[in-house]
Each structure stands twice: as C-alpha cells, then as structure tokens.
Scaffold this motif. Structure first.
Motif, PDB file in Angstrom:
ATOM      1  N   GLY A   1       0.886  -1.219   0.591  1.00 26.78           N
ATOM      2  CA  GLY A   1       0.133  -0.007  -0.091  1.00 26.78           C
ATOM      3  C   GLY A   1       1.024   1.408   0.257  1.00 26.78           C
ATOM      4  N   ALA A   2       1.905   1.276   0.474  1.00 23.50           N
ATOM      5  CA  ALA A   2       2.701   2.068   0.437  1.00 23.50           C
ATOM      6  C   ALA A   2       3.731   2.511  -0.840  1.00 23.50           C
ATOM      7  N   LEU A   3       4.181   1.744  -1.019  1.00 21.91           N
ATOM      8  CA  LEU A   3       4.760   1.571  -2.237  1.00 21.91           C
ATOM      9  C   LEU A   3       3.654   2.081  -3.571  1.00 21.91           C
ATOM     10  N   VAL A   4       2.145   1.850  -3.529  1.00 22.89           N
ATOM     11  CA  VAL A   4       1.443   2.176  -4.259  1.00 22.89           C
ATOM     12  C   VAL A   4       0.865   3.610  -4.672  1.00 22.89           C
ATOM     13  N   LEU A   5       0.767   3.843  -3.168  1.00 27.34           N
ATOM     14  CA  LEU A   5       0.869   5.648  -2.799  1.00 27.34           C
ATOM     15  C   LEU A   5       2.003   6.589  -2.778  1.00 27.34           C
ATOM     16  N   VAL A   6       3.027   6.186  -3.008  1.00 19.65           N
ATOM     17  CA  VAL A   6       4.067   6.950  -3.190  1.00 19.65           C
ATOM     18  C   VAL A   6       4.743   6.776  -4.718  1.00 19.65           C
ATOM     19  N   SER A   7       4.000   5.405  -5.200  1.00 15.64           N
ATOM     20  CA  SER A   7       4.407   5.674  -6.795  1.00 15.64           C
ATOM     21  C   SER A   7       3.377   6.251  -7.900  1.00 15.64           C
ATOM     22  N   LEU A   8       2.384   6.409  -6.764  1.00 12.93           N
ATOM     23  CA  LEU A   8       1.200   7.638  -7.307  1.00 12.93           C
ATOM     24  C   LEU A   8       1.585   9.004  -7.631  1.00 12.93           C
TER      25      LEU A   8
ATOM     26  N   MET B   1       2.878  11.626 -10.513  1.00 13.46           N
ATOM     27  CA  MET B   1       2.558  12.293 -10.879  1.00 13.46           C
ATOM     28  C   MET B   1       3.366  13.610 -11.892  1.00 13.46           C
ATOM     29  N   VAL B   2       4.734  13.365 -10.513  1.00 13.15           N
ATOM     30  CA  VAL B   2       5.450  14.816 -10.431  1.00 13.15           C
ATOM     31  C   VAL B   2       6.224  14.201 -12.118  1.00 13.15           C
ATOM     32  N   LEU B   3       6.394  12.983 -12.550  1.00 14.59           N
ATOM     33  CA  LEU B   3       7.241  12.981 -13.586  1.00 14.59           C
ATOM     34  C   LEU B   3       7.039  13.211 -14.669  1.00 14.59           C
ATOM     35  N   ILE B   4       5.220  13.182 -14.930  1.00  6.78           N
ATOM     36  CA  ILE B   4       4.364  13.272 -16.100  1.00  6.78           C
ATOM     37  C   ILE B   4       4.104  15.039 -15.645  1.00  6.78           C
ATOM     38  N   GLY B   5       4.795  15.503 -15.102  1.00  5.34           N
ATOM     39  CA  GLY B   5       4.605  17.066 -14.769  1.00  5.34           C
ATOM     40  C   GLY B   5       3.148  17.621 -13.802  1.00  5.34           C
TER      41      GLY B   5
ATOM     42  N   SER C   1      -1.310  19.352  -4.889  1.00  6.69           N
ATOM     43  CA  SER C   1      -3.043  19.218  -5.354  1.00  6.69           C
ATOM     44  C   SER C   1      -3.733  18.627  -6.025  1.00  6.69           C
ATOM     45  N   TYR C   2      -3.119  18.187  -6.914  1.00  8.09           N
ATOM     46  CA  TYR C   2      -3.614  16.963  -7.830  1.00  8.09           C
ATOM     47  C   TYR C   2      -3.275  15.313  -6.601  1.00  8.09           C
ATOM     48  N   ARG C   3      -2.031  15.838  -6.612  1.00  4.18           N
ATOM     49  CA  ARG C   3      -1.127  14.602  -5.278  1.00  4.18           C
ATOM     50  C   ARG C   3      -2.855  14.480  -4.119  1.00  4.18           C
ATOM     51  N   LYS C   4      -3.199  15.493  -3.394  1.00  2.00           N
ATOM     52  CA  LYS C   4      -3.863  14.648  -2.750  1.00  2.00           C
ATOM     53  C   LYS C   4      -5.432  14.386  -2.927  1.00  2.00           C
ATOM     54  N   ILE C   5      -5.177  14.929  -4.028  1.00  2.00           N
ATOM     55  CA  ILE C   5      -6.888  14.429  -4.771  1.00  2.00           C
ATOM     56  C   ILE C   5      -6.750  13.096  -5.173  1.00  2.00           C
ATOM     57  N   VAL C   6      -5.367  12.560  -6.033  1.00  2.00           N
ATOM     58  CA  VAL C   6      -5.007  11.553  -6.267  1.00  2.00           C
ATOM     59  C   VAL C   6      -5.232  10.154  -4.789  1.00  2.00           C
ATOM     60  N   ILE C   7      -4.517  10.596  -3.888  1.00  2.00           N
ATOM     61  CA  ILE C   7      -4.269  10.314  -2.100  1.00  2.00           C
ATOM     62  C   ILE C   7      -5.457   9.518  -1.920  1.00  2.00           C
TER      63      ILE C   7
END
Length: 439
Positions: A394-401, A405-409, A414-420
């Motif tokens: 689960g930690a790997l999934v969240l950190v990967s997300l 998202m940083v790598l694709i721009g 805010s976007y990361r919080k929405i995804v989490i």
C-alpha cells in the motif's frame, strides 16, 4: 507428488485453473490484486512518459531506487498502523511524532551533544538514534495510557497529539531549521554513501534467498510435525522461486543505478586519483530500505509467530470476547501504541537523516499517508483484518502515485492529494465489497 497423506490436494469439480493454483500455493488473492495494481501504475506512468513526453523515466533504476527510499519511512510507520487499525483504533499523531522526534534529535546532535562530547564524536549518532526511538515510544506509551485507562477514544487522543506535538516541535527550535546533522547519522537517510554498494547488495541477496529456502523447509517440517495439510512440492517451488526472483530482480535494479558523476569525481579526488575511464560505482540497497525490510521481518514474526500477534487479532475480531477470555486488552492497547510511537521514531530518524536537517515541516501530513497505506494494503477499518506485507505494498502504491505524477508534470500537491483521497475511498469500498462476498 507428496510426502504425507495429509498433503493430498482435493480438486473441486468445475474449479478453474487459477483457483486451483491459488489454493495449492496458498497465495492471497488480495495480494495478487495489490501487486497487479502496483505493476499497472508503474507501467502506466512509464508508457505515458514514452508516448506523451518522449521519454519513459519511471521504470528506470534511478527512479525505482529513489522510490524505495521514499517509501521507507511511510512503510515503517504503516506496519505499526496495521496493528492499531486491526484493534479498531486510529493514530492521527504519527506525522507530528515524526516532526517532534526529528526536531529534538536534530537539536541533540547539533546544539546539545557537541559542546559536551566534541564535534564529530562517533557516539553522537548512536545516542541520537536511541534517543529518537525512545522518545517516540514514550509518546506512544502516553497516548496508549490515555486511551486504555482513561477510556478516551483514540481518535480524540491522537488528534490532540497531532496538534500538541507539532506545536512542541515548533517551540523547541523557535521555528528554526536545525542542520547539518551528524555526518554518520546522515547516512541513515540514503544517498550514494548511505547504501551498501554492489558487493554488499549481492551478499544480502544471497542471505535473503537462503533465508527464503530455510523458511520454506522449516514451515513444511512444522506442518508435517503437527499433521497439517502440506502444499504440493511444485507449489513450494513456485512460492520459493517467486520470492527469490523478487529479491534477485530488486538487487539487479539497485546495482544498475550508478553514483552521479559529480559525487564520483569527488570520491576519486579524495583518493588523489582521476576518474577512471568508464568508472561505475553502484548504489546498491540504501540503508533506509534495509531498515524497512528489517522492520517488516520483525513485525511479520511478531504478528504471525507470537502470542502478542494472536492477541492483536483476537482484540480486533471481538474486543469483549478477548477480554472475557483473559486477554489484558488495556495493556495490549498501551503496548501497541508504544510500538507505533517507536516506529514513528525510526521514521523520524530516516526522514531527518535524508534531509540532513530537522525542519518544522518534517512529517507533515504523514499520518494521512500512513493510514491510507494500511487501508489500501488491505487492513480493514472494521478491525480484525490486516497484513504487514499489505501495508508495504500500500505504501508503495501511494508513493508511486505521487512520484509518477511529478514525473509526468503534475507536481502540484493539490493533484496528488486528490489522487490519494480517491485511492483511500476506493480501497475502503473494495474492502466493504470483499467482506460482503466472504460472509
């Protein structure tokens, strides 16, 4: 083929090949689902980079190495959060514990111990590590006492702790950033010097593979001794082979990530040499990752091989029945929260070492990531269900997300919080569906 009549595997008429495979190997279907989701996330971000950005940067040794280091502190705390949630409690204070422990540990190394022991004393980092873990455990112990003996709900106690410890971290330094930490202490955060290199990684790989083989043989012998059903021999080989393959692949990846050119140049300059043509020094496994693996092994043994672990699941399954059966549920609650605090102390050490400083933002909102990691990893908020390996995935999934998202721009927080947030709600919904299906 089997070596005991108890190992015979009956086949249910009409049972599919996949179901027969899972039953024979005893692989948890939810584990496969989590691993499948993780691999899809990795592949999706990488292919997006290839097709849209012209370069796939996710599935590279550099990014995967950094991903493992970034997961370490969240993963370590998530293993403790599993126990807390299994027993139908919650801990909202872990991020603030990271902040206050990191701050006091930083002050200890930078301002308090050097005048007494001398700058660079080799015992400074040892004292700092022991102090950090102890302080975290004491804070968790305090929370546990309030919850167990004053009957204050864990939500309220740890919500108060979230605010109180964050405030204490600020007051301890008057809002200053404390840096740099002890040079040896800083190695615990990773980096080129905070890793064991290629040779050390292969030695660790060999030890791990031998440990897997030993665990498989010991488990089979224990089953035979107690008359339990044995897995088919082929299933033993499959499970052991998959486990060993994961270790070998991880070793190949971390050894494929070289030191940056600038650090390589500084390293050879200290040796009084020019950088050799084609010089390649691998990072290998970082210290935070090794610490996380050690914590995972310890917590897995604690949960699956000890009376303490059985009591945790008993309390989570039915607290009243557990108390009536003679389990001291109050003492168990105190122990669980003290353990959670100690793990938060370890996470604080890794986080501050990685930054080479103690800041007031250290551990900010980590409590949400840790709770989400445990829940995404299959820990039920209804209590009684959870696994250590699930929390790490689960930690790997969240950190990967977040990293993807940083790598694709989409680096905006805010976007990361929405995804989490979406991932957390979806994980709880899937848990509800799963629990209905197995009833």
């Amino acid at each position: 083929m089997s070596d005991s009549p108890h190992s015979a595997q009956t086949t249910t008429p009409g049972e599919g090949a996949v179901r027969r495979f899972l039953r024979a190997t005893e692989i948890d279907p939810r584990l496969l689902g989590m691993v499948g989701a993780l691999l899809l996330i990795w592949l999706g971000f990488h292919l997006y980079g290839v097709w849209v950005l012209g370069e796939g940067s996710f599935l590279t040794p550099r990014n995967l190495w950094n991903l493992s280091v970034q997961t370490a502190s969240i993963g370590i705390m998530a293993t403790g959060m599993v126990l807390v949630i299994i027993t139908r409690n919650i801990d909202l204070s872990v991020g603030s514990i990271v902040g206050v422990v990191g701050m006091y540990t930083g002050l200890l190394q930078v301002e308090w111990l050097p005048p007494m022991m001398g700058l660079g004393n080799p015992m400074i980092w040892v004292i700092a590590v022991v102090f950090g873990i102890t302080l975290g455990a004491l804070i968790g112990l305090f929370h546990g006492l309030l919850i167990a003996y004053l009957a204050i709900p864990s939500f309220i106690v740890t919500l108060g702790g979230l605010m109180m410890w964050r405030g204490m971290a600020f007051l301890a330094s008057s809002g200053r950033t404390i840096s740099p930490v002890d040079t040896t202490f800083a190695l615990l955060g990773g980096g080129p010097y905070g890793a064991i290199g290629a040779t050390g990684s292969w030695i660790l790989c060999a030890i791990a593979c031998a440990g897997i083989a030993w665990a498989m043989m010991r488990g089979r012998a224990a089953r035979k001794l107690h008359g339990f059903a044995l897995r088919p021999i082929w299933a033993e080989y499959v499970v052991g082979g998959i486990s060993a393959s994961v270790v070998v692949i991880a070793t190949l990846v971390v050894n494929a990530y070289p030191w940056p050119k600038g650090i390589l140049k500084d390293y050879y300059a200290k040796l009084g040499q020019d950088v050799p043509e084609g010089a390649f020094i691998a990072h290998g496994f970082a210290y935070p990752v090794i610490i996380m693996v050690a914590v995972v092994l310890m917590m897995t043994v604690l949960m699956t091989r000890t009376r303490f672990g059985r009591y945790v699941f008993a309390i989570g399954g039915n607290p009243e029945a557990a108390a009536l059966s003679g389990i001291n549920t109050r003492a168990m609650t105190v122990k669980i929260f003290a353990l959670m605090g100690a793990l938060a102390g370890i996470a604080a050490i890794i986080a501050s070492a990685r930054l080479n400083s103690a800041t007031n933002a250290l551990g900010d909102l980590d409590e949400l990531m840790v709770i989400a990691a445990a829940v995404v990893g299959g820990t039920s908020l209804a209590g009684g269900v959870g696994t250590i390996y699930g929390a790490i995935i689960g930690a790997l999934v969240l950190v990967s997300l977040q990293t993807g998202m940083v790598l694709i721009g989409f680096g905006d927080g805010s976007y990361r919080k929405i995804v989490i947030g979406v991932a957390l709600v979806l994980a709880v919904y899937l848990d509800i569906v799963y629990r209905k299906r197995i009833k």
